[in-house]
Design a protein around this motif. Structure first.
Motif, PDB file in Angstrom:
ATOM      1  N   ALA A  77      10.872  -3.627  -1.310  1.00 20.92           N
ATOM      2  CA  ALA A  77      10.734  -2.346  -2.017  1.00 20.92           C
ATOM      3  C   ALA A  77      11.333  -2.376  -3.423  1.00 20.92           C
ATOM      4  CB  ALA A  77      11.376  -1.228  -1.199  1.00 20.92           C
ATOM      5  N   GLU A  78      11.904  -3.515  -3.836  1.00 24.86           N
ATOM      6  CA  GLU A  78      12.506  -3.579  -5.167  1.00 24.86           C
ATOM      7  C   GLU A  78      11.457  -3.358  -6.254  1.00 24.86           C
ATOM      8  OE1 GLU A  78      15.004  -6.814  -6.131  1.00 24.86           O
ATOM      9  OE2 GLU A  78      16.232  -6.651  -4.322  1.00 24.86           O
ATOM     10  N   GLY A  79      11.763  -2.455  -7.183  1.00 25.81           N
ATOM     11  CA  GLY A  79      10.861  -2.161  -8.276  1.00 25.81           C
ATOM     12  C   GLY A  79       9.771  -1.166  -7.943  1.00 25.81           C
ATOM     13  N   ALA A  80       9.680  -0.735  -6.686  1.00 31.10           N
ATOM     14  CA  ALA A  80       8.653   0.227  -6.286  1.00 31.10           C
ATOM     15  C   ALA A  80       9.125   1.651  -6.537  1.00 31.10           C
ATOM     16  CB  ALA A  80       8.304   0.046  -4.813  1.00 31.10           C
ATOM     17  N   SER A  81       8.168   2.562  -6.655  1.00 38.29           N
ATOM     18  CA  SER A  81       8.463   3.990  -6.805  1.00 38.29           C
ATOM     19  C   SER A  81       7.660   4.752  -5.758  1.00 38.29           C
ATOM     20  CB  SER A  81       8.104   4.475  -8.212  1.00 38.29           C
ATOM     21  OG  SER A  81       8.855   3.810  -9.194  1.00 38.29           O
ATOM     22  N   PRO A  82       8.073   4.668  -4.503  1.00 40.39           N
ATOM     23  CA  PRO A  82       7.282   5.285  -3.439  1.00 40.39           C
ATOM     24  C   PRO A  82       7.210   6.797  -3.589  1.00 40.39           C
ATOM     25  CG  PRO A  82       9.406   4.508  -2.611  1.00 40.39           C
ATOM     26  CD  PRO A  82       9.267   3.979  -3.992  1.00 40.39           C
ATOM     27  N   PRO A  83       6.050   7.380  -3.292  1.00 39.96           N
ATOM     28  CA  PRO A  83       5.883   8.823  -3.444  1.00 39.96           C
ATOM     29  C   PRO A  83       6.573   9.595  -2.323  1.00 39.96           C
ATOM     30  CG  PRO A  83       3.914   7.858  -2.505  1.00 39.96           C
ATOM     31  CD  PRO A  83       4.822   6.713  -2.836  1.00 39.96           C
ATOM     32  N   THR A  89       0.834  -1.195   0.000  1.00 39.31           N
ATOM     33  CA  THR A  89       0.000   0.000   0.000  1.00 39.31           C
ATOM     34  C   THR A  89       0.871   1.249   0.000  1.00 39.31           C
ATOM     35  OG1 THR A  89      -1.801  -1.086   1.191  1.00 39.31           O
ATOM     36  CG2 THR A  89      -1.691   1.300   1.375  1.00 39.31           C
ATOM     37  N   ASN A  90       0.581   2.181  -0.902  1.00 39.49           N
ATOM     38  CA  ASN A  90       1.230   3.502  -0.944  1.00 39.49           C
ATOM     39  C   ASN A  90       2.725   3.422  -1.233  1.00 39.49           C
ATOM     40  OD1 ASN A  90       0.861   6.237  -1.015  1.00 39.49           O
ATOM     41  ND2 ASN A  90       0.782   6.525   1.199  1.00 39.49           N
ATOM     42  N   MET A  91       3.097   2.492  -2.111  1.00 35.96           N
ATOM     43  CA  MET A  91       4.490   2.390  -2.541  1.00 35.96           C
ATOM     44  C   MET A  91       4.650   2.703  -4.029  1.00 35.96           C
ATOM     45  SD  MET A  91       6.765   1.787  -0.238  1.00 35.96           S
ATOM     46  CE  MET A  91       8.115   0.963  -1.077  1.00 35.96           C
ATOM     47  N   GLY A  92       3.653   3.329  -4.596  1.00 35.14           N
ATOM     48  CA  GLY A  92       3.682   3.707  -6.003  1.00 35.14           C
ATOM     49  C   GLY A  92       2.358   4.343  -6.372  1.00 35.14           C
ATOM     50  N   SER A  93       2.137   4.574  -7.647  1.00 38.86           N
ATOM     51  CA  SER A  93       0.878   5.189  -8.082  1.00 38.86           C
ATOM     52  C   SER A  93      -0.254   4.176  -8.156  1.00 38.86           C
ATOM     53  CB  SER A  93       1.067   5.855  -9.452  1.00 38.86           C
ATOM     54  OG  SER A  93       1.465   4.900 -10.420  1.00 38.86           O
ATOM     55  N   THR A  94       0.081   2.899  -7.999  1.00 35.87           N
ATOM     56  CA  THR A  94      -0.912   1.831  -7.910  1.00 35.87           C
ATOM     57  C   THR A  94      -0.467   0.861  -6.820  1.00 35.87           C
ATOM     58  OG1 THR A  94       0.209   0.385  -9.509  1.00 35.87           O
ATOM     59  CG2 THR A  94      -1.385   1.980 -10.400  1.00 35.87           C
ATOM     60  N   PRO A  95      -1.363  -0.008  -6.332  1.00 33.68           N
ATOM     61  CA  PRO A  95      -0.916  -1.058  -5.406  1.00 33.68           C
ATOM     62  C   PRO A  95       0.028  -2.010  -6.129  1.00 33.68           C
ATOM     63  CG  PRO A  95      -3.162  -1.472  -6.133  1.00 33.68           C
ATOM     64  CD  PRO A  95      -2.804  -0.108  -6.625  1.00 33.68           C
ATOM     65  N   PRO A 121      10.612   9.060  -0.075  1.00 28.61           N
ATOM     66  CA  PRO A 121      10.656   7.730  -0.677  1.00 28.61           C
ATOM     67  C   PRO A 121      11.549   6.738   0.070  1.00 28.61           C
ATOM     68  CG  PRO A 121      10.741   9.393  -2.383  1.00 28.61           C
ATOM     69  CD  PRO A 121      10.845  10.124  -1.070  1.00 28.61           C
ATOM     70  N   ASP A 122      12.726   7.193   0.540  1.00 25.29           N
ATOM     71  CA  ASP A 122      13.618   6.256   1.215  1.00 25.29           C
ATOM     72  C   ASP A 122      13.034   5.774   2.544  1.00 25.29           C
ATOM     73  OD1 ASP A 122      13.870   8.798   2.314  1.00 25.29           O
ATOM     74  OD2 ASP A 122      16.008   8.587   2.755  1.00 25.29           O
ATOM     75  N   TYR A 123      12.282   6.643   3.207  1.00 27.61           N
ATOM     76  CA  TYR A 123      11.639   6.223   4.454  1.00 27.61           C
ATOM     77  C   TYR A 123      10.525   5.230   4.174  1.00 27.61           C
ATOM     78  CZ  TYR A 123       9.195   6.524   8.940  1.00 27.61           C
ATOM     79  OH  TYR A 123       8.588   6.219  10.135  1.00 27.61           O
ATOM     80  N   ARG A 124       9.758   5.460   3.115  1.00 28.58           N
ATOM     81  CA  ARG A 124       8.714   4.501   2.747  1.00 28.58           C
ATOM     82  C   ARG A 124       9.318   3.148   2.367  1.00 28.58           C
ATOM     83  NH1 ARG A 124       5.276   9.053   1.109  1.00 28.58           N
ATOM     84  NH2 ARG A 124       3.238   8.676   2.083  1.00 28.58           N
ATOM     85  N   ALA A 125      10.433   3.163   1.664  1.00 27.81           N
ATOM     86  CA  ALA A 125      11.093   1.909   1.309  1.00 27.81           C
ATOM     87  C   ALA A 125      11.527   1.161   2.570  1.00 27.81           C
ATOM     88  CB  ALA A 125      12.289   2.175   0.399  1.00 27.81           C
ATOM     89  N   HIS A 126      12.057   1.901   3.539  1.00 22.90           N
ATOM     90  CA  HIS A 126      12.442   1.292   4.812  1.00 22.90           C
ATOM     91  C   HIS A 126      11.218   0.681   5.503  1.00 22.90           C
ATOM     92  CE1 HIS A 126      14.051   0.766   8.858  1.00 22.90           C
ATOM     93  NE2 HIS A 126      13.083   1.551   9.306  1.00 22.90           N
ATOM     94  N   LEU A 127      10.118   1.439   5.532  1.00 24.82           N
ATOM     95  CA  LEU A 127       8.899   0.932   6.155  1.00 24.82           C
ATOM     96  C   LEU A 127       8.399  -0.324   5.453  1.00 24.82           C
ATOM     97  CD1 LEU A 127       6.820   4.167   6.874  1.00 24.82           C
ATOM     98  CD2 LEU A 127       7.847   2.629   8.561  1.00 24.82           C
TER      99      LEU A 127
END
Length: 299
Positions: free
Chosen positions: A266-272, A220-226, A279-285
C-alpha cells in the motif's frame, strides 16, 4: 431513473467514428462512446453522465477478436469478456487476463461487456486496468490522423479518465507474453458476489531456483487510477518461495519474509473512502491480498 435526452449516432466505419468524435469536441459537445454499454448505461440511468450524444461502435468491423502475434496477444477492443475467456491464446499465453476477466460481474454482463470498453471506462475499481498495468500492456488508439500507441502506465489519467485524445478511439490492446517461469493470480475482495472490487490484486511472479526473480503487482481500487505496488515488487526480489523461515518467529507464528515484503503493497497509494471501506481498511486488504496473490502465483 430515466437518462437525460441524447442523440444517438451509429457510424458505419471507424474513420467516420473518429471524425464524429473530433467534430463533436471542436463544437464543445460532450459525446460518449458506447460499445457493450455495461458500464456506461448505469451512469446514464443515474444521471451521473449526461452526454449530448452517444456514438455506438458496437457493430464496427475489424475491432473484435483475439490474435496470437508472436511476442504478444492482441485483443480487439470490441471483444466481449466471454470471448476473451474462451480464447485458447489468452488462456495459454496471458492467463492473468483470463483470471481477472472471470471475476467481472456475472455471465450476462460478460456476454455483453467488452474488453476495450472496460479499460477505456477507466474505473479504478474495475478488474482489468490493474492487470493492464501489471503486464505493461500497450493500448492502440486510432484517430483521423492515424494510430498511436499508449503504454498502460500512461493510459489512465484519473477517475474515469484516460489519456485518449479528442477524436481517438481505442481499437485494441497488446498484451505481452511473459514466457516460461512466470506464475499468475488475481485476488479480489468484494462486498457481495458479482460486485465491484473493494480491493483487488493482480500478481505475476517469475521464479528461478526456488526464489522470486521478479514480481509485478497491480492494485485495483487503491487510488484514482490502477497502481503498481513498486515497493512490494522490489522487496520481493530474491526472496525464497518456501513458506516461512523456521528459524525466526514473531508473535506466535513462523516468520515469513514474503509476507513482510507484501506488507509494503500500500506504500504510495491513496485508497478512497466510501460506504464500503475506509482508506486504512483498504490498505490492510491490499497487504493481505497481495500476500495471497504472490504466494499463489509463486507456487
Amino acid at each position: 431513473m430515466i437518462p437525460a435526452a441524447f442523440d444517438y449516432i451509429r457510424p458505419a466505419s471507424l474513420d467516420e467514428a473518429c471524425h464524429v468524435l473530433r467534430d463533436a469536441d471542436a463544437s464543445g459537445n460532450d459525446v460518449k462512446v458506447i460499445a457493450g454499454g455495461q458500464s456506461l448505461l448505469p451512469l446514464l440511468r443515474l444521471r451521473l453522465a449526461y452526454p449530448a450524444a452517444l456514438v455506438d461502435l458496437g457493430r464496427l468491423p475489424g475491432l473484435r477478436g483475439v490474435e496470437d502475434r508472436g511476442d504478444h496477444v492482441f485483443i480487439g477492443a470490441l471483444t466481449t469478456h466471454d470471448e476473451v475467456l474462451r480464447s485458447p491464446a489468452v488462456r495459454e499465453h496471458v492467463p492473468l487476463v483470463a483470471l481477472a476477466t472471470a471475476t467481472v460481474a456475472d455471465p450476462a454482463v460478460r456476454h455483453r461487456g467488452t474488453f476495450g470498453g472496460s479499460l477505456a471506462h477507466a474505473d479504478p475499481a474495475g478488474d482489468l486496468p490493474a492487470v493492464a498495468v501489471a503486464l505493461d500492456c500497450v493500448f492502440i488508439a486510432r484517430s483521423a490522423e492515424g494510430e498511436r500507441e499508449i503504454p498502460a502506465a500512461e493510459f489512465f489519467a484519473d477517475y474515469l479518465e484516460t489519456t485518449l485524445r479528442p477524436g481517438e478511439v481505442l481499437i485494441g490492446v497488446r498484451v505481452p507474453k511473459l514466457g516460461a517461469g512466470w506464475g499468475f493470480h488475481y485476488e479480489k475482495f468484494t462486498r457481495t458476489a458479482q460486485a465491484w472490487a473493494i480491493v483487488g490484486v493482480a500478481a505475476a511472479v517469475r521464479t528461478e531456483d526456488g526464489s522470486i526473480a521478479e514480481a509485478r503487482i497491480g492494485l485495483t481500487n487503491m487510488g484514482s487510477t490502477p497502481l503498481r505496488a513498486r515497493a512490494a515488487e522490489e522487496a520481493l526480489r530474491g526472496l525464497s518461495t518456501a513458506h516461512g523461515d523456521s528459524g525466526v518467529t514473531i508473535p506466535g507464528r513462523v516468520h515469513d519474509p514474503v509476507r513482510d515484503a507484501c506488507g509494503q503493497a500500500a506504500e504510495g497509494a491513496s485508497p478512497p473512502s466510501d460506504l464500503h471501506a475506509r482508506p486504512d481498511y483498504r490498505a490492510h486488504l491490499a497487504r493481505v491480498l497481495t500476500y495471497r496473490a504472490v504466494r499463489a502465483a509463486g507456487s
